[in-house]
Every structure is written in C-alpha cells, then in structure tokens.
Design a protein around this motif. Structure first.
Motif, short mmCIF file in Angstrom:
data_model
loop_
_atom_site.label_atom_id
_atom_site.label_comp_id
_atom_site.label_asym_id
_atom_site.label_seq_id
_atom_site.Cartn_x
_atom_site.Cartn_y
_atom_site.Cartn_z
N ARG A 1 0.82 -1.19 0.00
CA ARG A 1 0.00 0.00 0.00
C ARG A 1 0.86 1.26 0.00
NH1 ARG A 1 -0.40 -3.40 4.01
NH2 ARG A 1 0.76 -2.94 5.88
N SER B 1 -5.90 8.90 1.59
CA SER B 1 -7.28 8.80 1.13
C SER B 1 -8.20 8.39 2.27
CB SER B 1 -7.38 7.80 -0.02
OG SER B 1 -6.65 8.25 -1.15
N ALA C 1 -12.96 -1.47 -3.75
CA ALA C 1 -11.52 -1.55 -4.00
C ALA C 1 -11.22 -1.53 -5.49
CB ALA C 1 -10.93 -2.81 -3.35
N GLN D 1 -0.33 7.46 -0.38
CA GLN D 1 -1.50 8.11 -0.94
C GLN D 1 -2.79 7.41 -0.50
OE1 GLN D 1 -1.69 8.12 -5.21
NE2 GLN D 1 -3.32 9.66 -5.29
N GLU D 2 -2.76 6.08 -0.42
CA GLU D 2 -3.93 5.34 0.04
C GLU D 2 -4.24 5.65 1.50
OE1 GLU D 2 -2.58 1.48 -0.95
OE2 GLU D 2 -3.64 1.42 -2.87
N GLU D 3 -3.22 5.78 2.31
CA GLU D 3 -3.42 6.14 3.71
C GLU D 3 -4.03 7.54 3.82
OE1 GLU D 3 0.23 5.67 5.79
OE2 GLU D 3 0.24 3.49 5.65
N SER E 1 -10.37 1.55 6.03
CA SER E 1 -9.01 1.04 5.86
C SER E 1 -9.01 -0.35 5.26
CB SER E 1 -8.28 1.02 7.21
OG SER E 1 -8.15 2.32 7.73
N VAL F 1 -5.26 -0.84 4.08
CA VAL F 1 -4.27 -0.01 4.77
C VAL F 1 -4.15 -0.48 6.21
CG1 VAL F 1 -3.72 2.32 5.55
CG2 VAL F 1 -4.76 1.97 3.32
N ASN G 1 -8.58 4.38 -5.87
CA ASN G 1 -8.08 5.52 -5.12
C ASN G 1 -8.53 6.83 -5.77
OD1 ASN G 1 -6.60 6.33 -2.83
ND2 ASN G 1 -4.86 6.90 -4.09
N PHE H 1 -9.26 -0.13 1.52
CA PHE H 1 -8.02 0.30 0.90
C PHE H 1 -6.84 -0.59 1.27
CE2 PHE H 1 -10.52 4.09 0.43
CZ PHE H 1 -10.09 4.62 -0.77
#
Length: 272
Positions: free
Chosen positions: A102, A109, A133, A105-107, A247, A252, A176, A250
């Motif tokens: 991961r 988001s 997803a 940027q995903e975090e 989370s 994460v 994303n 994503f």
C-alpha cells in the motif's frame, strides 16, 4: 488392470478448478447473474458426463460445438466483468508482493474520507458514499456523473453541499479515485430497518444486499449519525469503527498511534 492413482498433481488440479469456479461465481454474482453461473456449471457437468463418462460421440460433438461458440459469446457479453476479474487478480498479487505494498496516498485517502464524514456529521449534511476496491459497478456508476478526481475531504463535502447539482445520490469511490457522483442505488425492501433510518440508508442497504465486496457510508442529515452498510446489514458506527472499515477497503494497516484523525480535523478548524 491398472488401479486408479491419486497423487499431489491431482490435488493441485482439483484446487485450481475449484479456485476458477469460485472466482467465476464471485464475478457473476457481482454482475447480478449468479443464476447464470449455476446454469453454466450444470451444462459443463453434463458435457463432461456425455463426452468422457458415457462417451456418446454424436451428443458429445454437439456439446463441443456449443461450448466453443458459447465461450466466445460469454467473452463478448461479460467483457467488462472479465476485465474486472483480472484487475482483482492483480490487486490480490499486489497485496501479497512485498514490493507492491500500500502507498502513502492510500493512507491519505482514508484520512480524507473519514475527515469528510466527520465534518458532514457535525454539520448534519446528508451523504451517501460507496467504497469499492476495484469493482467498477457500472450498472450503478453509469446512472450518475463521471468525475474522476483525487480523493479530498473538501471535494467530498462540496459534492454533498445542499442544493448543489450532485448532492442527491451516491458518490462512488473506486480504487483511489472519486469515480462518479449522483448515482442511483437500488432500495432495500427489508421491513426491520430502524425507523430513524431514511431513504439514503435504504439505498445503502440495497446495494450491500447485492454486492458483498463494497461498503456504503451514510451520514444522516436529521441526526448527523454515521452508519455503514455491509454484507446486507446496516449499523451505526463510531469514528474508530469507520476508520477500520474504510481502511479494510483500501487494505491499509493501522499502526498504533497513527490515526488521530479527530485531533487533525480540530487542528485544521482552529487554523482556519
């Protein structure tokens, strides 16, 4: 007479076939064609029995022709779903591969989505957000407006600001990106939904009943309460539960001490 031998290759063969059939079932269920899967499976079993067990040559030849033509027809009809299937395979590999983990940027988001929900809850701004997803859910996203924008809390809040053109309907966040807004969702007909849940909640639950790999977040404009629909159920959630659910979509991880979103939001308000 040589006896039947069952070895490790046979086990692998059976497991691969089972995996392929399972993925086909998930693929067709998400597209609303689960019954088609059972029909195809029944036809394949009949073809196997006719051609290899009973060895009926004429009927087997007919089945062979139907299989060859039917395979091409299915590829044409389900080309979007097949593309989604291979995307899912790639996404799973990226989760396993140590060099494709991961991203930051995903975090970010996750932070932006949760912060937007918290702010809209405080201001009692009604919202309906669907997170997926990788499944594009075209039958629903095509009913709205395609936006393809980066995920940010201000953007999400502007979409649901009262009387704006896109506020009435669902916002889809796929992968994303902010994918599309003002989308129409199916409404659940369940009779045991709490009385304080409105039409947005019924729409979120209706989608969750048909698609088990998505979550739908609802912010009530009457109470400011945040609820999440998932796996054909809907319930109110607190901030920590919302962070965990978003989370998960994503993929994460949430190390201790790294998710103080409320303080981040209050700090931003004070700076303004």
């Amino acid at each position: 007479m040589i006896g039947f031998q069952f070895g490790i290759k046979d086990v692998i063969d059976i497991l691969l076939v089972a995996l392929i059939l399972y993925e086909m079932f998930l693929l067709l269920r998400r597209s609303g064609a689960a019954n088609l899967f059972w029909g195809i499976l029944a036809f394949v079993v009949a073809w196997f029995l006719v051609s290899y067990v009973f060895q009926l040559e004429l009927t087997g030849a007919l089945f062979d022709r139907i299989i060859s033509v039917g395979a091409i027809a299915l590829i044409v009809i389900f080309q979007e779903e097949i593309r989604g299937f291979f995307y899912r395979v790639g996404a799973r590999f990226s989760n396993w591969h140590p060099l494709a983990r991961r991203t930051q940027q995903e975090e970010q988001s996750v932070d932006q989505i949760v912060m937007a929900c918290e702010h809209m809850a405080r201001t009692k701004t009604g919202a309906l957000i669907v997170l997926a997803a990788d499944n594009e859910l075209k039958e629903y996203t095509d009913t709205g407006e395609f936006i393809d924008a980066a995920i940010s809390a201000p953007m999400i809040e502007n979409i649901f600001f009262k009387n704006t053109p896109l506020h009435d309907g669902a916002l889809f966040i796929i992968g994303n990106r902010l994918h599309s807004a003002a989308c129409i969702l199916p409404v659940s007909k369940q009779q045991n939904i709490p009385k304080n849940f409105g039409l947005r909640h019924r729409a979120a639950l209706g989608l969750a009943e048909k698609n088990t790999d998505v979550i739908a977040i609802v912010v009530s404009e009457e109470t400011g309460q945040i609820a999440v629909a998932q796996d054909a159920k809907i319930r109110a959630v607190n901030r920590d539960e919302l962070i965990a659910l978003v989370s998960d979509v994503f993929a994460v991880s949430k190390p201790e001490g790294t998710w103080n979103l409320k303080n981040m939001y209050l700090k931003n308000i004070k700076q303004k």
